[in-house]
Design a protein around this motif. Sequence first.
Motif, PDB file in Angstrom:
ATOM      1  N   THR A  65       0.914  -1.354   0.157  1.00  0.00           N
ATOM      2  CA  THR A  65      -0.002   0.016  -0.101  1.00  0.00           C
ATOM      3  C   THR A  65       0.910   1.362  -0.077  1.00  0.00           C
ATOM      4  OG1 THR A  65      -1.811  -1.323   1.492  1.00  0.00           O
ATOM      5  CG2 THR A  65      -1.919   1.153   1.098  1.00  0.00           C
ATOM      6  N   PRO A  66       0.733   2.126  -0.843  1.00  0.00           N
ATOM      7  CA  PRO A  66       1.692   3.493  -1.025  1.00  0.00           C
ATOM      8  C   PRO A  66       1.313   4.197   0.052  1.00  0.00           C
ATOM      9  CG  PRO A  66      -0.222   3.420  -2.604  1.00  0.00           C
ATOM     10  CD  PRO A  66      -0.269   2.230  -2.038  1.00  0.00           C
ATOM     11  N   LEU A  67       1.973   5.331   0.553  1.00  0.00           N
ATOM     12  CA  LEU A  67       1.794   6.352   1.355  1.00  0.00           C
ATOM     13  C   LEU A  67       1.124   7.317   0.368  1.00  0.00           C
ATOM     14  CD1 LEU A  67       5.470   6.542   2.759  1.00  0.00           C
ATOM     15  CD2 LEU A  67       3.227   5.522   3.967  1.00  0.00           C
ATOM     16  N   GLU A  68       0.397   8.391   0.894  1.00  0.00           N
ATOM     17  CA  GLU A  68      -0.281   9.360   0.474  1.00  0.00           C
ATOM     18  C   GLU A  68       0.664  10.709   1.079  1.00  0.00           C
ATOM     19  OE1 GLU A  68      -4.186  12.163   0.316  1.00  0.00           O
ATOM     20  OE2 GLU A  68      -4.358  10.062   0.739  1.00  0.00           O
ATOM     21  N   VAL A  69       1.292  11.457   0.309  1.00  0.00           N
ATOM     22  CA  VAL A  69       2.280  12.419   0.538  1.00  0.00           C
ATOM     23  C   VAL A  69       1.765  13.589  -0.340  1.00  0.00           C
ATOM     24  CG1 VAL A  69       4.463  12.987   0.077  1.00  0.00           C
ATOM     25  CG2 VAL A  69       3.816  10.672   0.357  1.00  0.00           C
ATOM     26  N   TRP A  70       1.492  14.611   0.634  1.00  0.00           N
ATOM     27  CA  TRP A  70       1.355  16.177   0.229  1.00  0.00           C
ATOM     28  C   TRP A  70       2.474  16.889   0.369  1.00  0.00           C
ATOM     29  CZ3 TRP A  70      -3.310  17.251   4.084  1.00  0.00           C
ATOM     30  CH2 TRP A  70      -4.384  16.196   4.000  1.00  0.00           C
ATOM     31  N   ARG A  71       2.827  17.462  -0.732  1.00  0.00           N
ATOM     32  CA  ARG A  71       4.060  18.645  -0.587  1.00  0.00           C
ATOM     33  C   ARG A  71       3.478  19.926  -1.148  1.00  0.00           C
ATOM     34  NH1 ARG A  71       8.411  15.082  -1.274  1.00  0.00           N
ATOM     35  NH2 ARG A  71       7.968  12.773  -1.959  1.00  0.00           N
ATOM     36  N   THR A  72       4.311  20.763  -0.317  1.00  0.00           N
ATOM     37  CA  THR A  72       4.335  22.113  -0.861  1.00  0.00           C
ATOM     38  C   THR A  72       5.521  22.860  -0.833  1.00  0.00           C
ATOM     39  OG1 THR A  72       2.801  24.080   0.078  1.00  0.00           O
ATOM     40  CG2 THR A  72       3.644  22.721   1.665  1.00  0.00           C
ATOM     41  N   GLY A  73       5.582  24.174  -0.543  1.00  0.00           N
ATOM     42  CA  GLY A  73       6.991  24.731  -0.711  1.00  0.00           C
ATOM     43  C   GLY A  73       7.748  24.333   0.370  1.00  0.00           C
ATOM     44  N   ALA A  74       9.143  24.259   0.090  1.00  0.00           N
ATOM     45  CA  ALA A  74      10.158  23.878   0.985  1.00  0.00           C
ATOM     46  C   ALA A  74       9.952  24.668   2.404  1.00  0.00           C
ATOM     47  CB  ALA A  74      11.608  24.250   0.538  1.00  0.00           C
TER      48      ALA A  74
END
Length: 335
Positions: A65-74
């Motif tokens: 099962t994959p991870l759900e990943v949220w990305r935004t600015g550094a």
Amino acid sequence: MSSTESLPSQSSQILPRLQAEYVHASAEQVLAADDVLAVIGFADAPAQLDDPRYLRVDLQSDGPTPLEVWRTGAGVRSGRHGALNWSCAQDYLFFSIEVDEQRAGGVAAAAEQAYAEIGGWLETHPLPDARPAHVLRLWNYLDAINEGEGDDERYRQFCRGRARGIVGVARAGYSAATAIGRRDGRRVLQVYGLAAGVAGTAIENPRQVSAWTYPRQYGPVAPTFARATRTGANQLLISGTAAVVGHQSQHVGDTLAQLDETLRNLDSLHAAAGAEIAARGMAASLLKVYLRDPNDKIAVADTLARHRPALSTPLVLFGDICRDDLCIEIDGIQG
């Protein structure tokens, strides 16, 4: 609270898109990046990690099962405030809380406590540039969601408590939301969500009655959520969507017919959200499919591949839907 047209559009305000994706990697490896706002794990993900950006929901699948990943600015910052975990960047904020039902005094009290703590924290913790944070999307997971008869059903009790505690969370109106039942026997309510420095616009589905106007037959307190939220980045955050037309469940006992009806509701939501979102459609969305019966997974996957070949592979999780006559629910984040 009513339809899209009655709410001011925020899409003209500047907000970068939230990047959401499914990733097959270790949670520790993903969390090492400084642009990661949140990591949600399921099934075989670690139960706990010492990072406020991480939460595991014990919904199972039948494979890696994959991870759900949220990305935004550094430059993401994170921390804890009592029972609440949080992380934020310039424009977005992630938060999560877990409340022990027994200590709180039951599922209704746990929901009231969770939402009151989230609302109180949001009032005193703005984004880094001092803008207030507006809730865009909420997820709720609790064990045995359909247990209990009539108004004693755990989902109805959850709705009762959420309505008492939601005032501070819903200052600008109800946001999109999901409520799904785990099957782990752990009576702990999990709530997590996404907020931003630009308020979203609630979207309602013309094929459905707004949830907060449901008739009394569905419980003493109607559910308090919008069918979707259109963000200031013109993304669509879609609530848990099922085979409900008007306020009635359709095709009881037939998972594939309910899937078809759910897809019609999703198309209707995209159209209601505006031409740009409708043009991108579901093919641009990160989808989660919640299935009551694991034996339906292959048939559901085949149906999606046949009728919606442009869809990216959804994450399929096994859990209980908020109505016991519904077999499937889908939610998503449009990219």
